[in-house]
Enzyme design. Structure first.
Site, short mmCIF file in Angstrom:
data_model
loop_
_atom_site.label_atom_id
_atom_site.label_comp_id
_atom_site.label_asym_id
_atom_site.label_seq_id
_atom_site.Cartn_x
_atom_site.Cartn_y
_atom_site.Cartn_z
N LYS A 126 48.73 7.46 29.61
CA LYS A 126 49.83 7.16 28.68
C LYS A 126 49.37 7.09 27.21
O LYS A 126 50.10 7.51 26.33
CB LYS A 126 50.51 5.84 29.07
CG LYS A 126 51.34 5.95 30.36
CD LYS A 126 52.06 4.66 30.66
CE LYS A 126 52.84 4.76 31.96
NZ LYS A 126 53.58 3.53 32.26
N GLU B 61 60.46 5.33 17.88
CA GLU B 61 59.95 4.05 17.39
C GLU B 61 59.38 3.23 18.54
O GLU B 61 58.34 2.58 18.41
CB GLU B 61 61.04 3.27 16.66
CG GLU B 61 60.43 2.09 15.92
CD GLU B 61 61.42 1.07 15.42
OE1 GLU B 61 62.64 1.30 15.53
OE2 GLU B 61 60.96 0.01 14.94
N ASP C 204 59.57 2.53 29.34
CA ASP C 204 59.24 1.41 30.24
C ASP C 204 59.94 0.11 29.81
O ASP C 204 60.51 -0.60 30.63
CB ASP C 204 57.73 1.16 30.28
CG ASP C 204 56.99 2.19 31.14
OD1 ASP C 204 57.62 2.75 32.06
OD2 ASP C 204 55.80 2.42 30.89
N GLY D 67 49.62 -11.38 31.16
CA GLY D 67 48.99 -10.07 31.05
C GLY D 67 49.10 -9.54 29.64
O GLY D 67 50.01 -9.91 28.88
P1 NDP Z 1 46.29 -2.66 32.59
O1 NDP Z 1 45.10 -2.29 33.40
O2 NDP Z 1 46.48 -2.06 31.23
O3 NDP Z 1 46.28 -4.26 32.38
C1 NDP Z 1 46.07 -5.11 33.47
C2 NDP Z 1 46.39 -6.55 33.07
O4 NDP Z 1 46.30 -7.37 34.24
C3 NDP Z 1 45.40 -7.15 32.06
O5 NDP Z 1 46.10 -8.06 31.26
C4 NDP Z 1 44.39 -7.86 32.98
O6 NDP Z 1 43.73 -8.93 32.36
C5 NDP Z 1 45.33 -8.39 34.05
N1 NDP Z 1 44.69 -8.66 35.34
C6 NDP Z 1 44.16 -7.75 36.19
N2 NDP Z 1 43.73 -8.36 37.32
C7 NDP Z 1 43.97 -9.69 37.16
C8 NDP Z 1 43.74 -10.83 37.97
N3 NDP Z 1 43.16 -10.73 39.17
N4 NDP Z 1 44.13 -12.04 37.50
C9 NDP Z 1 44.71 -12.15 36.28
N5 NDP Z 1 44.96 -11.10 35.46
C10 NDP Z 1 44.58 -9.88 35.90
O7 NDP Z 1 47.53 -2.40 33.54
P2 NDP Z 1 49.04 -2.08 33.10
O8 NDP Z 1 49.38 -2.98 31.98
O9 NDP Z 1 49.21 -0.63 32.92
O10 NDP Z 1 49.89 -2.47 34.41
C11 NDP Z 1 50.14 -3.83 34.79
C12 NDP Z 1 51.10 -3.87 35.96
O11 NDP Z 1 52.40 -3.43 35.59
C13 NDP Z 1 50.66 -2.98 37.13
O12 NDP Z 1 50.79 -3.74 38.30
C14 NDP Z 1 51.66 -1.84 37.12
O13 NDP Z 1 51.89 -1.35 38.43
C15 NDP Z 1 52.91 -2.53 36.57
N6 NDP Z 1 53.86 -1.58 35.93
C16 NDP Z 1 55.12 -1.45 36.46
C17 NDP Z 1 56.04 -0.59 35.92
C18 NDP Z 1 57.40 -0.46 36.55
O14 NDP Z 1 58.14 0.47 36.18
N7 NDP Z 1 57.80 -1.34 37.45
C19 NDP Z 1 55.73 0.23 34.72
C20 NDP Z 1 54.39 0.00 34.22
C21 NDP Z 1 53.50 -0.85 34.82
P3 NDP Z 1 42.39 -8.68 31.47
O15 NDP Z 1 42.87 -8.21 30.14
O16 NDP Z 1 41.76 -10.03 31.41
O17 NDP Z 1 41.57 -7.67 32.20
#
Ligand code: NDP
Length: 276
Positions: free
Chosen positions: A66, A78, A103, A128
């Site tokens: 992305k 935007e 999204d 997150g």
């Molecule tokens: P990223 O990898 O960019 O970010 C992951 C985030 O999760 C970070 O903030 C990370 O923290 C945190 N994290 C990961 N594992 C843990 C844990 N065990 N405990 C606490 N925090 C944790 O992922 P995305 O932002 O791209 O995606 C996040 C979620 O959103 C996914 O599950 C994805 O499937 C979902 N999603 C759903 C969509 C929908 O249409 N329904 C669209 C887009 C995403 P840290 O920074 O500390 O590593």
């Protein structure tokens, strides 16, 4: 030949987008095909160019591309600009590559329109600070939420993200251990912890009888976050299936100029999850 669309990513085989967009095309009587394209990392930019010519009209972009889709674009909406990532690509009439990010609007529509969650003035806790959370911040603030507290395992990431949006509203950041033990109107789980069957360490006090809890993840079974919220008798507990369908509907509308009906598509997708 009908117009061609696809979702591009790696992995992409699990994507529900072909099923969703094919249904939208049937519902709106549009002649198009929608597939899934698996690309290897070094080939991403070349493959986008190859697809978006002739009858190749639009792409959805998923993990892990992305940000690269955003960087590749010659024009950005935007909401894509502020998200720093794009999930929707197409060509403008002059041939430039355009990027959008649907999204966040998908989340807002699911919360507000499908589930009647009041966003105006709401106190929101977001768990997150990854790409998904960045993508929803501008649309949430635009929808008039009162404040957003971003809590993340890595506190510096939450702080960096919050600083990008303080010009749009009351946005602050903290680590999980510093989340105040007080009720929020809306708690959104935007971590990928549910993927590992985990739950971010959040105090139960953030959930009250009128709190809406939303997990961006979804599945046939309640996610760990949804189960936690149900156990606490949260007012509303919602998973991310509706967001998935709504972001797709907005991309479809950007490409085709028609907005498909989504309720039946969400129901159908939910039923197909339940039977797997
Ligand atoms: P990223 O990898 O960019 O970010 C992951 C985030 O999760 C970070 O903030 C990370 O923290 C945190 N994290 C990961 N594992 C843990 C844990 N065990 N405990 C606490 N925090 C944790 O992922 P995305 O932002 O791209 O995606 C996040 C979620 O959103 C996914 O599950 C994805 O499937 C979902 N999603 C759903 C969509 C929908 O249409 N329904 C669209 C887009 C995403 P840290 O920074 O500390 O590593």
């Amino acid at each position: 030949m009908s117009d061609r669309y696809a979702v591009m990513g790696n992995p992409v085989a699990h994507s529900k987008s072909p099923q969703i967009h094919t249904r939208f095309a049937e519902l709106t009587d549009q002649a198009l095909t929608y597939g899934a394209v698996h690309v290897e990392s070094p080939d991403f930019e070349t493959e986008v160019g190859r697809f978006l010519q002739g009858d190749g009209k639009g792409l959805n972009i998923t993990v892990p591309f992305k940000e690269r889709a955003w960087a590749l674009a010659q024009w950005r909406s935007e909401r894509a600009e502020r998200a720093g990532a794009a999930n929707t690509l197409y060509r403008l009439e002059d041939g430039r590559l355009a990027a959008d990010n649907t999204d966040g609007v998908g989340l807002v529509r699911d919360l507000r329109d499908n589930h009647g969650v009041k966003l105006a003035g709401a106190r929101v806790l977001v768990l997150g600070a990854g790409g998904a959370v960045r993508g929803v911040m501008h649309p949430l603030l635009e929808a008039g939420v009162g404040s957003v507290l971003i809590a993340n395992r890595t506190v510096s990431r939450a702080e960096e993200l919050a600083s990008l949006f303080t010009d749009e509203g009351e946005v602050s950041a903290c680590g999980f251990d510093a989340i105040p033990a007080e009720a929020f109107d809306l708690v959104i789980n935007g971590t990928s912890a549910s993927l590992q069957g985990e739950l971010p360490p959040v105090p139960a006090a953030v959930v009250a009888a009128n709190t809406a809890c939303y997990d961006m993840m979804y599945g046939a079974e309640p996610t760990p976050f949804c189960q936690w919220a149900m156990d606490l008798d949260a007012g509303r507990v919602i998973d991310g299936l509706g967001m998935l369908v709504e972001q797709a509907a907005e991309a479809f509308s950007v490409w085709r100029g028609v907005t498909p009906e989504t309720a039946s598509v969400i129901d159908q997708l939910r039923a197909s999850l339940d039977t797997k």
